[in-house]
Motif scaffolding. Structure first.
Motif, short mmCIF file in Angstrom:
data_model
loop_
_atom_site.label_atom_id
_atom_site.label_comp_id
_atom_site.label_asym_id
_atom_site.label_seq_id
_atom_site.Cartn_x
_atom_site.Cartn_y
_atom_site.Cartn_z
N ALA A 12 27.85 26.77 34.39
CA ALA A 12 29.29 25.84 33.63
C ALA A 12 30.48 27.10 33.77
CB ALA A 12 29.67 25.93 32.41
N LEU A 13 31.19 26.92 34.05
CA LEU A 13 31.83 28.09 34.98
C LEU A 13 33.45 28.21 33.43
CD1 LEU A 13 33.52 26.94 38.44
CD2 LEU A 13 31.53 27.57 37.59
N PRO A 14 33.09 29.46 33.30
CA PRO A 14 33.91 30.12 31.85
C PRO A 14 35.28 30.43 32.33
CG PRO A 14 32.63 32.18 32.18
CD PRO A 14 32.35 30.89 33.54
N TYR A 15 36.77 29.51 31.69
CA TYR A 15 37.56 30.15 32.04
C TYR A 15 37.67 31.63 31.94
CZ TYR A 15 40.28 25.09 31.43
OH TYR A 15 40.10 23.97 32.12
N ALA A 16 38.28 31.90 33.02
CA ALA A 16 38.81 33.34 32.91
C ALA A 16 40.35 33.70 32.46
CB ALA A 16 38.97 33.78 33.96
N ASN A 17 40.07 33.11 30.84
CA ASN A 17 41.63 33.61 30.42
C ASN A 17 41.30 34.20 28.91
OD1 ASN A 17 40.31 31.82 28.52
ND2 ASN A 17 42.18 31.00 27.89
N GLY A 18 39.85 35.36 28.96
CA GLY A 18 39.26 36.01 28.49
C GLY A 18 38.18 36.59 28.19
N LYS A 76 41.87 40.84 36.34
CA LYS A 76 41.55 41.24 35.22
C LYS A 76 39.96 40.65 34.27
CE LYS A 76 42.87 42.51 30.12
NZ LYS A 76 43.70 42.21 29.00
N TYR A 77 39.60 39.78 33.69
CA TYR A 77 38.75 38.67 33.26
C TYR A 77 37.80 37.97 33.90
CZ TYR A 77 41.90 38.70 28.81
OH TYR A 77 43.05 39.58 27.98
N HIS A 78 38.33 38.48 35.23
CA HIS A 78 36.97 37.55 36.13
C HIS A 78 35.94 39.42 36.08
CE1 HIS A 78 34.42 36.70 39.27
NE2 HIS A 78 34.60 37.27 40.38
N ALA A 79 36.69 39.64 35.60
CA ALA A 79 35.65 41.40 36.10
C ALA A 79 35.01 41.74 34.70
CB ALA A 79 36.83 42.76 36.83
N VAL A 80 35.92 41.35 33.78
CA VAL A 80 35.22 41.41 32.64
C VAL A 80 34.19 40.55 32.42
CG1 VAL A 80 35.04 41.04 29.69
CG2 VAL A 80 36.99 42.54 31.47
N PHE A 92 22.47 35.57 38.59
CA PHE A 92 23.10 35.21 39.33
C PHE A 92 22.73 34.66 40.43
CE2 PHE A 92 26.02 33.80 35.62
CZ PHE A 92 26.53 32.73 35.98
N ASP A 93 22.65 34.19 41.43
CA ASP A 93 22.26 34.35 42.46
C ASP A 93 23.54 35.05 43.35
OD1 ASP A 93 19.10 34.11 44.04
OD2 ASP A 93 19.66 32.34 42.95
N ILE A 94 24.56 34.12 42.63
CA ILE A 94 26.05 34.27 43.27
C ILE A 94 27.21 34.09 41.98
CG2 ILE A 94 26.61 31.96 44.13
CD1 ILE A 94 28.46 33.22 45.88
N TYR A 95 28.10 35.13 41.56
CA TYR A 95 28.98 35.10 40.94
C TYR A 95 30.45 34.92 41.26
CZ TYR A 95 31.48 34.14 36.26
OH TYR A 95 32.43 34.26 35.63
N SER A 96 30.73 33.82 41.37
CA SER A 96 32.35 33.63 42.90
C SER A 96 33.59 33.29 41.45
CB SER A 96 32.09 32.16 43.42
OG SER A 96 33.27 32.54 44.59
N ARG A 97 34.33 32.77 42.23
CA ARG A 97 35.47 32.56 41.25
C ARG A 97 36.31 31.82 42.50
NH1 ARG A 97 39.33 37.85 42.63
NH2 ARG A 97 39.89 37.35 40.37
N THR A 98 37.31 30.53 41.35
CA THR A 98 37.98 29.70 42.07
C THR A 98 39.06 30.06 42.66
OG1 THR A 98 38.57 29.04 40.14
CG2 THR A 98 36.88 27.66 40.68
N THR A 99 39.52 30.89 42.66
CA THR A 99 40.50 31.38 44.18
C THR A 99 39.40 31.81 45.13
OG1 THR A 99 40.92 33.97 42.41
CG2 THR A 99 41.88 31.92 41.53
N SER A 100 39.11 32.20 45.25
CA SER A 100 38.87 32.27 47.10
C SER A 100 38.93 31.25 48.10
CB SER A 100 36.75 32.56 46.22
OG SER A 100 36.19 30.87 47.01
#
Length: 696
Positions: A12-18, A76-80, A92-100
């Motif tokens: 599951a993709l965690p929310y990048a708000n914390g 900030k929180y994606h990096a954390v 993970f083979d890849i840990y991406s982000r939905t702003t890509s």
């Protein structure tokens, strides 16, 4: 069982708000990683994809609280989050982000395909609008008084105090969280996905074709389907998110639960040019690891979207876990009742595998479970240290002591029943562990591994090779015992690798074997270590966790229950202001008289006091209670010199359960008062009384 050529695993993709907390790890990331590492050891073609969910209301609320842009929040929180996963060994083979950019295009194209196929319903509905902020309000942007419990700060979708699910219409005196204005209803246009059209297919696909799914998953899906599905809006009014790719859709973005699961597809696109093999070929096994709050999205909404689009594989399994509570209470990020992974990594460096072990051994696979720091300590000390680590260390120490530091030969001529039983146990364990992992019962598999190491300890204790020197066939008996113990150690390295990868690597280093020895096909073999091969000196795999460390974590959890890493600057300021208030104004939860009456308070006299080595805050005190003398460990060393307090009268909680601190059993607690400057004072009677007098 279907013969799959490749496996695609998502978490599951965690929310990048914390940051992420241990509930996240226990819910899906550690189970997913165990499964993936096992499949890699099986030499399967497996890809593990994940990423941060960077759209939706939680992001914009966090940005609003911190007074920054949503992009700054997700950066900030994606990096954390990414750093926490990496350090915890989530591979993970890849840990991406939905702003890509890849994700934005993939999600927009997916939506446009459904739109072009005429699958959406276009509707105008009335929704809440903030005339002052000039924006439509998501449910979470509306606050008011809960009609159930009276909480004045309930959200438009839920009251976090009583847990009731709400709608904005139910709130008493609703206000906008953006401007505090009273929201009004205003017409707005959105595109709805008609889930009810897919209800017959979903009933067959889930309820008939996937009866093997976990009971919690199957049951929740059945409940939704039995109640009937309705059209669901797939767009929202917002300026943050993936813009709806249609003319006349300005100010509208894709609903986060439409956009987020497509992130699995876009991440796979970023990972490999052969992404379609993992998403569009029927011989691919797709497995979603999630928490129970995401079941409906991964088992009903996303599969219906994939079915509507066409050309995509559907999930073979969705092994969702229940929730992990902490110290008897539900995790609450809003009041910071959580154990944050990035903080654990700082507080317990080098103990990543300990947390992985505890969260798997206590995993909420079938029901909500509770994490406590005492259980964390007990499992580490009594299972990892005393059983698994002890067996590995004993085997290597005895090899160096009794066999010259080399793997001894095995003498078939003198094999006995105990040797045969251990060999049978190893073979049986491989079957059980393999089956348990394949069926997503990771807690059960881990138990088998620990139980096998327990049998190894029992084998050594029964054989007593240290007593065989000089006996008839003595060295041959020693050789057989140590040889089998070392082969078991190598097998344990294979078995434990998916669960505790750093530990497996330490074992591999001591055994001086190559990485491929950890391949699953080698498990159960008794030829993993070559006779005559010199092994390295043993190193302890785990360290003991001390009482003081656990006490510090419990105190930290409770002290930070208002402020911490997931609170805004304004919230931290409020907490600092509260902290500046006299402690007597900061009341704990109300108790009844019977609770107080359970305390047995006695006066005592300090007979002696001495510092405890390597414990700056602790003093060891001998207390005269009149009827007996007690040893009490007290955290007052920074406030008093030992010689200053000898002869002092004190008040003691005399019926407190004993506990060990720095290896010393403490039998009671001394009452102290703390002034506004943080200085401690003994709580005492106005005039001296004899030791043992009752205090009430």
């Amino acid at each position: 069982m279907k013969d799959y050529k490749r496996i695609l695993v998502t978490a599951a993709l965690p929310y990048a708000n914390g940051p992420v907390h241990i509930g996240h790890l226990a819910g899906c990331y550690i189970p997913a990683d165990i499964y993936v590492r096992y499949q890699r050891a099986q030499k399967q073609d497996v890809k593990f994809v994940g990423g941060s969910d960077e759209h939706g209301v939680p992001i914009t609320i966090r940005a609003m609280k911190e007074g920054v842009s949503p992009q700054q929040i997700v950066d900030k929180y994606h990096a954390v989050i990414r750093d926490s996963f990496e350090k915890m060994g989530i591979s993970f083979d890849i840990y991406s982000r939905t702003t890509s950019p890849v994700h934005h295009k993939t999600a927009a194209d997916f939506f446009k395909k459904l739109y072009d196929d005429g699958l959406f319903e276009e509707r105008e509905t009335e929704q809440y609008y903030d005339e002052k902020a000039k924006t439509f309000l998501a449910d979470r942007y509306i606050t008011g008084t809960c009609p159930v419990c009276g909480n004045p700060n309930a959200y438009g979708d839920q009251c976090e105090k009583c847990g009731s699910s709400l709608s904005p219409e139910q709130l008493i005196n609703p206000r906008s969280a953006l401007s505090d204005a009273v929201p009004v209803k205003k017409l707005t246009k959105h595109w709805y996905f008609p889930l009810q059209h897919y209800e017959p297919w979903l009933k067959e696909w889930v309820l008939e074709d996937h009866k093997e799914w976990k009971n919690n998953v199957y049951g929740q899906c059945k409940s939704w389907l039995d109640n009937g599905l309705q059209s669901r809006a797939m767009t929202r009014d917002s300026n943050w998110g993936i813009k709806v790719p249609l003319p006349g859709a300005e100010g509208k973005v894709l609903y986060v639960w439409f956009d987020a699961p497509i992130g699995y597809i876009s991440a796979t696109k970023e990972l490999t040019g052969q992404w379609a093999d993992y998403w569009c070929r029927e011989d691919t096994k797709l497995v979603h690891f999630i928490g129970k709050d995401n079941i409906v999205f991964h088992c009903i909404i996303f599969p219906a979207m994939l079915k509507a689009h066409g050309g995509f594989v559907l999930p073979d399994n969705v092994p969702a876990n229940e929730f992990l509570n902490i110290e008897g209470e539900k995790v609450s990020t809003s009041r910071n009742w959580a154990v944050w992974v990035h903080e654990y990594l700082k507080d317990f460096p080098g103990c990543e595998d300990v947390l992985r072990y505890v969260l798997c051994a206590n995993a909420p696979e079938t029901k909500d479970n509770d994490f406590t720091w005492r259980d964390f300590q007990d499992r580490n000390n009594s299972e990892l240290v005393a059983i698994f680590g002890n067996f590995v260390n004993r085997s290597l120490v005895l090899m160096h002591k009794l066999c010259g530091g080399k793997v001894p030969p095995f003498h078939n001529a003198i094999i006995d029943a105990d040797d045969k039983q251990l060999m049978e146990d190893i073979g049986a364990a491989k079957i059980k562990i393999t089956q348990s992992i394949e069926e997503y019962r990771f807690r059960e598999a881990l138990f088998e591994i620990i139980d096998l190491s327990r049998k190894g300890n029992q084998y050594l204790q029964k054989k007593e090779p240290w007593k065989k020197a000089g006996a008839e066939n003595g060295q041959q008996q020693i050789d057989n015992c140590i040889h089998l113990s070392l082969q078991l150690t190598a097998n344990l390295a294979i078995f434990i690798n998916p669960f505790l990868p750093a530990t497996a690597q330490k074992m591999r280093h001591m055994l001086k074997v190559v990485e491929k020895m950890l391949d699953w096909k080698n498990a159960g073999s008794f030829k993993l270590l070559s006779v005559g091969y010199t092994l390295r000196a043993p190193e302890l795999l785990f360290r003991k966790i001390e009482d003081s460390e656990i006490t510090a974590q419990v105190e930290k959890l409770r002290a930070n229950a208002v402020a911490g890493p997931n609170t805004s600057t304004a919230e931290k300021k409020t907490t600092e202001d509260n902290a500046a208030q006299p402690k007597e104004n900061m009341l704990k939860a109300e108790i009844v008289y019977d609770d107080f009456a359970k305390l047995d308070l006695k006066t005592g006299k300090i007979l002696s006091a001495q510092k405890i080595e390597k414990a700056d805050k602790l003093l060891k005190l001998e207390i005269d209670l009149g009827f007996e003398k007690r040893t009490i460990v007290s955290g007052i060393a920074l406030h008093f010199k030992p010689e200053e307090i000898v002869g002092k009268q004190v008040v003691v909680v005399a019926n407190l359960a004993p506990r060990k601190m720095r290896g010393i059993e403490s039998n009671g607690m001394i009452l102290m008062a703390e002034d506004k400057n943080g200085r401690l004072h003994f709580v005492n009677t106005e005039e001296a009384v004899e030791p043992g007098a009752g205090v009430s």
